[in-house]
Write a protein that holds these residues in place. Structure first.
Motif, short mmCIF file in Angstrom:
data_model
loop_
_atom_site.label_atom_id
_atom_site.label_comp_id
_atom_site.label_asym_id
_atom_site.label_seq_id
_atom_site.Cartn_x
_atom_site.Cartn_y
_atom_site.Cartn_z
N TRP A 1 -2.88 15.51 4.32
CA TRP A 1 -2.18 16.10 5.47
C TRP A 1 -1.77 17.53 5.12
N ALA A 2 -1.43 18.31 6.14
CA ALA A 2 -1.12 19.72 5.94
C ALA A 2 0.00 19.94 4.92
N ASP A 3 1.03 19.08 4.95
CA ASP A 3 2.16 19.27 4.02
C ASP A 3 1.95 18.54 2.70
N GLN A 4 0.79 17.91 2.53
CA GLN A 4 0.40 17.23 1.29
C GLN A 4 1.51 16.34 0.71
N PRO A 5 1.92 15.34 1.44
CA PRO A 5 2.97 14.45 0.94
C PRO A 5 2.51 13.67 -0.29
N LYS A 6 3.47 13.31 -1.11
CA LYS A 6 3.19 12.49 -2.28
C LYS A 6 3.16 11.03 -1.82
N VAL A 7 2.03 10.37 -1.97
CA VAL A 7 1.88 9.02 -1.44
C VAL A 7 1.48 8.06 -2.55
N GLU A 8 2.17 6.93 -2.62
CA GLU A 8 1.91 5.90 -3.62
C GLU A 8 1.43 4.62 -2.93
N LEU A 9 0.58 3.88 -3.63
CA LEU A 9 0.08 2.60 -3.13
C LEU A 9 0.53 1.49 -4.07
N VAL A 10 1.21 0.49 -3.49
CA VAL A 10 1.72 -0.65 -4.26
C VAL A 10 1.17 -1.92 -3.64
N THR A 11 0.62 -2.81 -4.47
CA THR A 11 0.18 -4.10 -3.97
C THR A 11 1.22 -5.15 -4.33
N THR A 12 1.40 -6.12 -3.45
CA THR A 12 2.41 -7.15 -3.71
C THR A 12 1.94 -8.19 -4.72
N ASP A 13 0.71 -8.09 -5.20
CA ASP A 13 0.24 -9.01 -6.24
C ASP A 13 1.17 -8.99 -7.45
N GLY A 14 1.71 -7.81 -7.75
CA GLY A 14 2.60 -7.69 -8.89
C GLY A 14 3.89 -8.47 -8.73
#
Length: 315
Positions: free
Chosen positions: A114-127
């Motif tokens: 995106w234009a503002d380049q947000p910091k995005v993390e992906l978490v799976t609930t398997d953990g």
């Protein structure tokens, strides 16, 4: 009843593939996209699918995200407050083998551009599954993936810490190779702008409410998706993936499922049939599918994982 009447009283606005792809989405450069790194083992992701389905989806999520950020600024000004914006959380639910992880990775990729380049993390609930040792002691190994096999209290703490604005938040890590939670290993989330939480039961309300407990995991979500498909397609994808894994990951001596790489094709088919019918199908029918209409957006897939219909909750 006519379809127009059904649509009128539905909480969703429905789009077919052509209608959705015609939406005016902000273009994002896809020059560096690596489709193989985004797709699942038995999926064939195309640039056309990204452009026609996921770019409009990314634009819609951006509208919701931007509105939330603007509301935060306005509210802070009104309250004379300087509280920092907490992470925007997106939940993604759906059956085993339906392609949740692929969808999550695509959305993560597009949001990061995106234009503002947000910091995005992906978490799976398997953990957040209980370790195998505890599942064994509780007699839940055959129900791994069912709501009762998750440490929901730990998941609630994790989401609460995110929404409290805590600087460093840690999520437990799961190994599909070892088919178990990796004790002592964590994913460090340091002040992300967006967090995608992907898991089969993330829209599931608690089955047995304790006195005074009324919160759901989904209460922490700002936006939620459900990945849908006909049961026959999901079953086919699951079995196809099982046989592909037999020829690849299961051959690793460290794999929990290495025993399945050594049996005959016929015996493997019987195993896949049994796991589907006794575990995954039951979980889908009893626990996962009933949560579909709690989502803000539903992606319906057809053959070869191509999206055929999109439903967006009315405001």
């Amino acid at each position: 009843m006519k379809s127009e009447t059904i649509e009128k009283y539905s909480p969703y606005i429905s789009f077919n593939r052509a209608e959705w792809s015609n939406l005016q989405a902000t273009q994002i450069s896809l020059n560096d996209i690596d489709l193989k790194s985004l797709q699942g083992i038995n999926e064939c992701l195309s640039l056309k699918e990204i452009t026609e389905i996921y770019l409009p989806l990314s634009q819609l999520v951006n509208l919701y995200y931007s509105s939330t950020r603007e509301l935060h600024k306005t509210r802070n000004a009104f309250l004379n407050d300087k509280t920092k914006k907490v992470p925007y959380i997106i939940g993604i639910a759906g059956s085993v083998a339906v392609g949740k992880s692929t969808t999550a990775r695509i959305i993560q990729y597009l949001i990061s551009r995106w234009a503002d380049q947000p910091k995005v993390e992906l978490v799976t609930t398997d953990g957040f599954l209980y370790p195998n040792e505890k599942l064994e002691s509780k007699g839940l190994m055959k129900k791994k993936g069912f709501p009762e096999s998750y440490d929901v209290a730990k998941l609630f703490r994790f989401l609460s810490e995110l929404k409290s604005g805590r600087a460093d938040v840690y999520a437990p890590v799961y190994s599909h190779l070892k088919y178990d939670v990796l004790i002592g290993e964590n994913q460090d989330l340091c002040q992300p702008d967006v967090v995608i939480v992907e898991g089969i039961n993330v829209l599931q309300p608690p089955k047995h409410k304790k006195k005074g407990v009324k919160s759901f995991v989904s209460d922490f979500f700002d936006f939620s998706l459900y990945i849908d498909a006909d049961e026959t397609d999901i079953e086919s994808w699951y079995k196809e993936r099982f046989h592909l894994l037999r020829r690849t990951a299961f051959k690793n001596p460290e794999s929990y499922f290495d025993k399945f790489a050594k049996i005959s094709e016929h015996a493997a088919s019987q195993v896949a049939d049994r796991i589907w019918s006794e575990t995954n199908r039951v979980n889908l029918i009893e626990n996962i599918l009933p949560t579909k209409n709690r989502a803000d957006l539903i992606l319906k897939k057809g053959k070869r994982h191509a999206v055929t219909e999109i439903k967006v909750r009315k405001l």
